[in-house]
Motif scaffolding. Structure first.
Motif, short mmCIF file in Angstrom:
data_model
loop_
_atom_site.label_atom_id
_atom_site.label_comp_id
_atom_site.label_asym_id
_atom_site.label_seq_id
_atom_site.Cartn_x
_atom_site.Cartn_y
_atom_site.Cartn_z
N ILE A 1 13.77 3.75 6.58
CA ILE A 1 14.64 2.64 6.22
C ILE A 1 15.57 2.32 7.38
CG2 ILE A 1 16.38 1.83 4.58
CD1 ILE A 1 15.23 3.80 2.55
N PRO B 1 18.70 1.16 9.63
CA PRO B 1 20.14 1.25 9.35
C PRO B 1 20.69 -0.13 9.03
CG PRO B 1 19.71 1.43 11.70
CD PRO B 1 18.38 1.49 11.03
N GLU B 2 21.73 -0.18 8.21
CA GLU B 2 22.34 -1.46 7.83
C GLU B 2 23.06 -2.08 9.03
OE1 GLU B 2 24.88 -0.91 4.53
OE2 GLU B 2 23.29 -0.22 3.18
N GLY B 3 23.03 -3.40 9.05
CA GLY B 3 23.70 -4.11 10.12
C GLY B 3 22.83 -4.23 11.34
#
Length: 228
Positions: free
Chosen positions: A224, A226-228
């Motif tokens: 998954i 990473p966010e951003g």
């Protein structure tokens, strides 16, 4: 993803045995000669053995040639792709039907990914992966495609996993949670840099493995971003 990858040393056979046989024929008794005694025969044969040794000839027992040295691995650079890169060895732990065994196989899978990125050879990865693994298919298609033309290659520091732990090992199935670091890499075309990438951490990753035919097999890997 099944894959991997072994030479015969040359032997030098000396001609000492033939020299000894010929020497025995030449020192045989003539019709009117008295047979030479054991002392004389032994001396002649000893001299012949010494002569053979001094001339650099070797006996069958000493003809055990040493194996040729393995070619020196050459890392990838702007000058060209990696050469003689060693195929990763399968660790013994992958044959254990335990959580540690599943983690060892996952770590080995990452090593086959690094090997693929540096060589374009996906066989070792497919030797330990299910053909249904979608991530495996995506990785191999992308990386083998780079090497297909012969004028593109990668230089890479290598990827790795960390903080891996098996959440469940039951009835031949294991799930492993882990963090994945994609190593920095540079893509080249005929020595010209095309671009750079990698250097990213992926904290939420999961792999499913099945224990098949006495060892773990990677069924699927989910990474998954990473966010951003």
């Amino acid at each position: 993803m099944n894959g991997a990858g072994r030479k015969v040393a040359q032997r030098r056979v000396g001609s000492l045995s033939m020299a000894v046989v010929c020497g025995m024929l030449l020192t045989g008794c003539g019709p009117s000669d008295e047979p030479e005694g054991p002392e004389s025969t032994a001396s002649t044969e000893t001299d012949q053995v010494d002569e053979g040794s001094e001339s650099g000839e070797v006996t069958d027992e000493a003809a055990e040639a040493e194996p040729d040295p393995e070619p020196e691995p050459v890392p990838a650079s702007s000058e060209g792709p990696a050469e003689n890169w060693p195929e990763p060895e399968v660790p013994d732990e992958v044959y254990q039907e335990t959580g540690d065994g599943a983690i060892a196989m996952l770590e080995h899978w990452v090593e086959t990914r690094n090997y693929l990125q540096l060589t374009g050879d996906d066989e070792p990865m497919w030797e330990i992966s299910s053909e249904d693994c979608e991530l495996c298919q995506n990785v191999t298609e992308r990386m083998t495609g780079v090497y297909a033309t012969g004028d593109h290659w990668y230089e890479s520091e290598g990827s790795s996993i960390d903080s891996a732990y098996a959440t469940n090992v039951l009835d031949g199935r294991a799930y492993v949670m882990f963090e994945f670091y994609e190593g920095r890499f540079v893509a080249y075309e005929n020595g010209d840099e095309l671009g750079q990438g990698g250097g990213s951490d992926f904290d939420l990753c999961e792999a499913a493995l099945d224990y098949v035919d006495g060892r773990w097999l990677v069924q699927e890997i989910n990474v998954i971003p990473p966010e951003g």
